[in-house]
Design an enzyme around this catalytic site. Structure first.
Site, PDB file in Angstrom:
ATOM      1  N   GLN A  75       0.197 -10.186   5.652  1.00  0.00           N
ATOM      2  CA  GLN A  75      -1.025 -10.521   6.377  1.00  0.00           C
ATOM      3  C   GLN A  75      -1.104 -12.021   6.651  1.00  0.00           C
ATOM      4  O   GLN A  75      -0.731 -12.828   5.801  1.00  0.00           O
ATOM      5  CB  GLN A  75      -2.256 -10.113   5.549  1.00  0.00           C
ATOM      6  CG  GLN A  75      -2.396  -8.616   5.346  1.00  0.00           C
ATOM      7  CD  GLN A  75      -3.621  -8.280   4.518  1.00  0.00           C
ATOM      8  OE1 GLN A  75      -3.833  -8.871   3.462  1.00  0.00           O
ATOM      9  NE2 GLN A  75      -4.425  -7.355   5.001  1.00  0.00           N
TER      10      GLN A  75
ATOM     11  N   ARG B 254       0.859  -1.184   0.000  1.00  0.00           N
ATOM     12  CA  ARG B 254       0.000   0.000   0.000  1.00  0.00           C
ATOM     13  C   ARG B 254       0.895   1.234   0.000  1.00  0.00           C
ATOM     14  O   ARG B 254       1.888   1.288   0.744  1.00  0.00           O
ATOM     15  CB  ARG B 254      -0.882   0.046   1.261  1.00  0.00           C
ATOM     16  CG  ARG B 254      -1.556  -1.270   1.612  1.00  0.00           C
ATOM     17  CD  ARG B 254      -2.906  -1.435   0.976  1.00  0.00           C
ATOM     18  NE  ARG B 254      -3.457  -2.745   1.276  1.00  0.00           N
ATOM     19  CZ  ARG B 254      -4.118  -3.047   2.385  1.00  0.00           C
ATOM     20  NH1 ARG B 254      -4.312  -2.117   3.313  1.00  0.00           N
ATOM     21  NH2 ARG B 254      -4.598  -4.259   2.573  1.00  0.00           N
TER      22      ARG B 254
END
Length: 418
Positions: free
Chosen positions: A154, A136
């Site tokens: 993640q 991101r």
């Protein structure tokens, strides 16, 4: 700890502790928000991965691996291209004029894995898990150590299930999240239902019908499980509402970690289906979940929560052997080889330093156990044990001393504060 004594900033800042303990670094040449994991930090990180992988395996999850990039059309279909906007990195151009993106989420890739073969209702639920790295473009002013980075991993999983399986699967995930929190020593947490901002409906994808079904499922589960929650409007994912878990650390600070999301929309956008009992095509429901949230954030929180005093099972170096002089290095290597048989992370500090300095350095590096070896220990085939923060705990026959250390290797349910 006496709470009346103010803590120095570097005793609670994961950036300073991480640098001191040689867990991770940042480099301007690599880029802001892109951590480099050093050997010790990599062991710490891998230990958490192995811990959760073992839990997931026992809970029926299957591990998958997906690329770090994907074709732009994948994220156009999923909605990440339009809804993430400035949070996406710019597309990567290829000589054939194709455009690829650094993946902002793992879910589109997992949808494609599900879509790669036909499923029957008998095959469901399918639980695909991955430690998937995503990217991101956080603004430079928002970056902060490991808690806000541009590249993070993640502990992601996506469950594809029937409508009738949804509530039970959701409850199973809640129990998994609570179990992980207990194992890590987080006993204080709150639960929050994150819903849409109905005044900004263009921020979301999918029909009103799908959103209502997803919201009703979450509300029903928390009611049946008697979980006290609060409502938070405007924090839903763009594809569905979610249940967020906020833990409180030893300093009283709140952190959002685990999240569970109910999604009727991506299965529609990717045209996912399974064959029902009458051989009809049925649409699965998708559950997104991540108990840690990200490895980077959970590691930052654990470091600050414990001030770097990691429990034995997470410590990169679990045992150090300290010969008081070169005369005892052969004996030290004998002890080393015996301990290695127990799958314990151990090394010999053979530096030409005074024993007191070796002990101080081991304490500074927060190594759980120190084994001191000198003439008395070699002659009697003994080992002297020291515990980090406690000092000398006794002199033992070799086998009993090693057994005392080995007994800690399976204590993953201990609090992370030593």
């Amino acid at each position: 700890m006496d709470k009346s004594v103010p803590l120095k900033e570097d005793t609670i800042d994961h950036r300073k502790i991480g640098k001191k303990l040689k867990f991770f670094i940042f480099s301007d040449r690599v880029g802001s928000g892109l951590p480099l994991w050093l050997p010790r930090g990599t062991i710490f990180r891998k230990s958490l991965e192995e811990f959760l992988t073992d839990i997931q395996r026992k809970s029926g999850y299957e591990m998958v691996v997906t690329p770090h990039i994907g074709h732009k059309k994948l994220y156009v279909r999923s909605g990440h291209w339009s809804k993430y906007g400035k949070d996406n990195f710019k597309p990567i151009q290829t000589p054939r004029e194709e455009e690829f993106l650094l993946k902002p989420m793992n879910c589109p890739h997992h949808c494609e894995i599900y879509r790669s073969q036909e499923w029957s209702y008998r095959d469901l639920p399918k639980r695909f898990a991955e430690f998937g790295t995503v990217y991101r473009y956080e603004q430079s002013g928002e970056l902060h150590g490991l808690t806000r980075v541009r590249c993070f991993t993640q502990d992601d999983a996506h469950i594809f299930c029937t409508y009738d399986q949804l509530l039970e699967e959701f409850k199973r995930v809640i129990n998994l999240v609570f179990y992980v929190f207990r194992c890590l020593g987080f006993s204080e947490y709150t639960v929050r239902i994150s819903l849409r901002d109905t005044k900004k409906i263009d921020n979301y994808i999918g029909s009103e019908k799908n959103w209502k079904k997803a919201e009703e499922a979450i509300l029903r589960v928390v009611k049946e499980e008697k979980i006290k929650t609060s409502l938070n409007y405007g924090e839903a994912a763009f594809y569905g509402p979610k249940l967020d878990f906020i833990i409180k650390d030893s300093l009283g600070r709140s952190w959002q970690l685990g999240t569970i999301q109910v999604d009727y929309n991506l299965p529609e956008r990717f045209d996912l289906y399974y064959k029902g009992k009458n051989n009809e095509k049925c649409r699965p429901v998708m559950i997104h979940r991540a108990p840690f949230g990200s490895l980077e954030r959970i590691i930052a929180i654990i470091i600050e929560h414990s001030r770097g005093n990691l429990p034995f099972w997470l410590a990169p170096n679990q045992v150090v052997i300290l010969p008081i002089s070169d005369k005892y290095i052969i004996y030290a290597k004998k002890i080393l080889n015996l301990i290695l048989n127990y799958d314990i992370r151990v090394f010999v500090d053979s530096r030409n330093e005074k024993i007191n300095k070796k002990i101080r350095d081991s304490e500074d590096n927060k190594i759980p156990y120190m084994i001191i070896l000198g003439e008395k220990e070699e002659k009697n085939e003994m080992i002297s044990l020291r515990r980090h923060g406690l000092g000398h705990i006794g002199t033992f026959p070799i086998s009993k001393g090693i057994e005392a250390i080995f007994n800690e290797t399976n204590l993953k349910t201990k609090t992370i504060i030593n």
